[in-house]
Scaffold this motif. Sequence first.
Motif, PDB file in Angstrom:
ATOM      1  N   ASP A   1      -2.575   0.653 -25.993  1.00 59.64           N
ATOM      2  CA  ASP A   1      -2.167   2.009 -25.685  1.00 59.64           C
ATOM      3  C   ASP A   1      -3.409   2.830 -25.374  1.00 59.64           C
TER       4      ASP A   1
ATOM      5  N   TRP B   1       8.886   5.730 -35.257  1.00 62.10           N
ATOM      6  CA  TRP B   1       9.336   4.758 -34.263  1.00 62.10           C
ATOM      7  C   TRP B   1      10.038   5.452 -33.091  1.00 62.10           C
ATOM      8  N   GLU B   2      10.663   6.558 -33.342  1.00 65.10           N
ATOM      9  CA  GLU B   2      11.404   7.251 -32.283  1.00 65.10           C
ATOM     10  C   GLU B   2      10.487   8.030 -31.359  1.00 65.10           C
ATOM     11  N   HIS B   3       9.420   8.623 -31.876  1.00 63.34           N
ATOM     12  CA  HIS B   3       8.604   9.539 -31.085  1.00 63.34           C
ATOM     13  C   HIS B   3       7.236   8.989 -30.710  1.00 63.34           C
ATOM     14  N   ASP B   4       6.797   7.909 -31.328  1.00 61.91           N
ATOM     15  CA  ASP B   4       5.457   7.386 -31.051  1.00 61.91           C
ATOM     16  C   ASP B   4       5.444   6.636 -29.718  1.00 61.91           C
ATOM     17  N   PRO B   5       4.584   7.016 -28.768  1.00 64.86           N
ATOM     18  CA  PRO B   5       4.546   6.329 -27.456  1.00 64.86           C
ATOM     19  C   PRO B   5       4.111   4.879 -27.559  1.00 64.86           C
ATOM     20  N   VAL B   6       3.253   4.561 -28.536  1.00 67.27           N
ATOM     21  CA  VAL B   6       2.807   3.173 -28.683  1.00 67.27           C
ATOM     22  C   VAL B   6       3.961   2.282 -29.143  1.00 67.27           C
TER      23      VAL B   6
ATOM     24  N   ALA C   1       7.044   2.655 -28.269  1.00 65.59           N
ATOM     25  CA  ALA C   1       7.837   2.357 -27.068  1.00 65.59           C
ATOM     26  C   ALA C   1       7.179   1.264 -26.237  1.00 65.59           C
ATOM     27  N   GLU C   2       5.853   1.306 -26.133  1.00 64.34           N
ATOM     28  CA  GLU C   2       5.135   0.271 -25.399  1.00 64.34           C
ATOM     29  C   GLU C   2       5.280  -1.087 -26.099  1.00 64.34           C
TER      30      GLU C   2
ATOM     31  N   SER D   1       8.640  -2.583 -25.229  1.00 65.65           N
ATOM     32  CA  SER D   1       8.652  -3.110 -23.853  1.00 65.65           C
ATOM     33  C   SER D   1       7.915  -4.447 -23.795  1.00 65.65           C
TER      34      SER D   1
END
Length: 286
Positions: A10, A37-42, A44-45, A48
């Motif tokens: 990230d 877990w809902e708001h952290d961009p890492v 989400a990465e 994926s």
Amino acid sequence: MTTTTTTATDPAGEDYTSGEGLRALLNRLHDAGSGAWEHDPVAAELMSYAAEKYAPLARKHGLDPWEAVSAAFDVMRTRAAREADDPWGVVTHAVRITCIAEERGQGLLCSVHQARRPHVSCFHDPERLSERENTLSDYHPAFHVTDPHHHDNEPDADVGESASVTGAVEDAILLFMLLGWPEGTARPAIEHVCEALARIGSRTGTYEALRRDRHARALLDVPAASWTVLLRVLLGRATPGYGATGEGRGILLRLLIGEGLPVLLGDDGLVATISHTAPHTRRRGA
């Protein structure tokens, strides 16, 4: 010259593709609280990346990659994953087990929770009766009928000459001739059935093999309806419930166990069936 290597990180530099990096990220998300877990961009990465990583495993079991990601997400939030020596190994093992259970659950038409239990997963997938070419009674052992004299090696003394195979075949031919079948049709057809029965060794197997044998029927010059009736009355019905009846035993077995021509000619249903399907009768009525 300097060579650079690209890794899945990230913007802050967290490398979650390695075991140590994944452990550090999972600990950070755990310490951050319920909404991390809902708001952290890492995070989400990471999901994926997990979808791409486990896509082949999901496809192997007929699942969508995001179903595997859901299993990965569940295990990543556990203490076992955070404290494992190999976090990715723990996640991969859990995803594999979940994919197997998902596939078994879909096949068994039950929940994934039930499919994980050995006493449930040991069963085979349900099948529609229409998915098989043959009827259930043809292949399921619970519906098989055993001939009561199948293991007799010596003919009974009271049966006499009529119990011999040759005598039974000749009596069967005579019965068909008496009921309107031409000898030139009845004799070769019945002898062909008896030869196939001796070769195959099973009345049900012989019936299934000969009823589809259009080449033999054409050579014997027997109409389709007459051929079907001839096979059924000679070999008997394998349908459950008919095993102890004359219709279930068939003409050949009835002759072998001592029922002579007078007994067979006294069977009104058998006489009507054979006479009404005699080949020459069909042609005359056409």
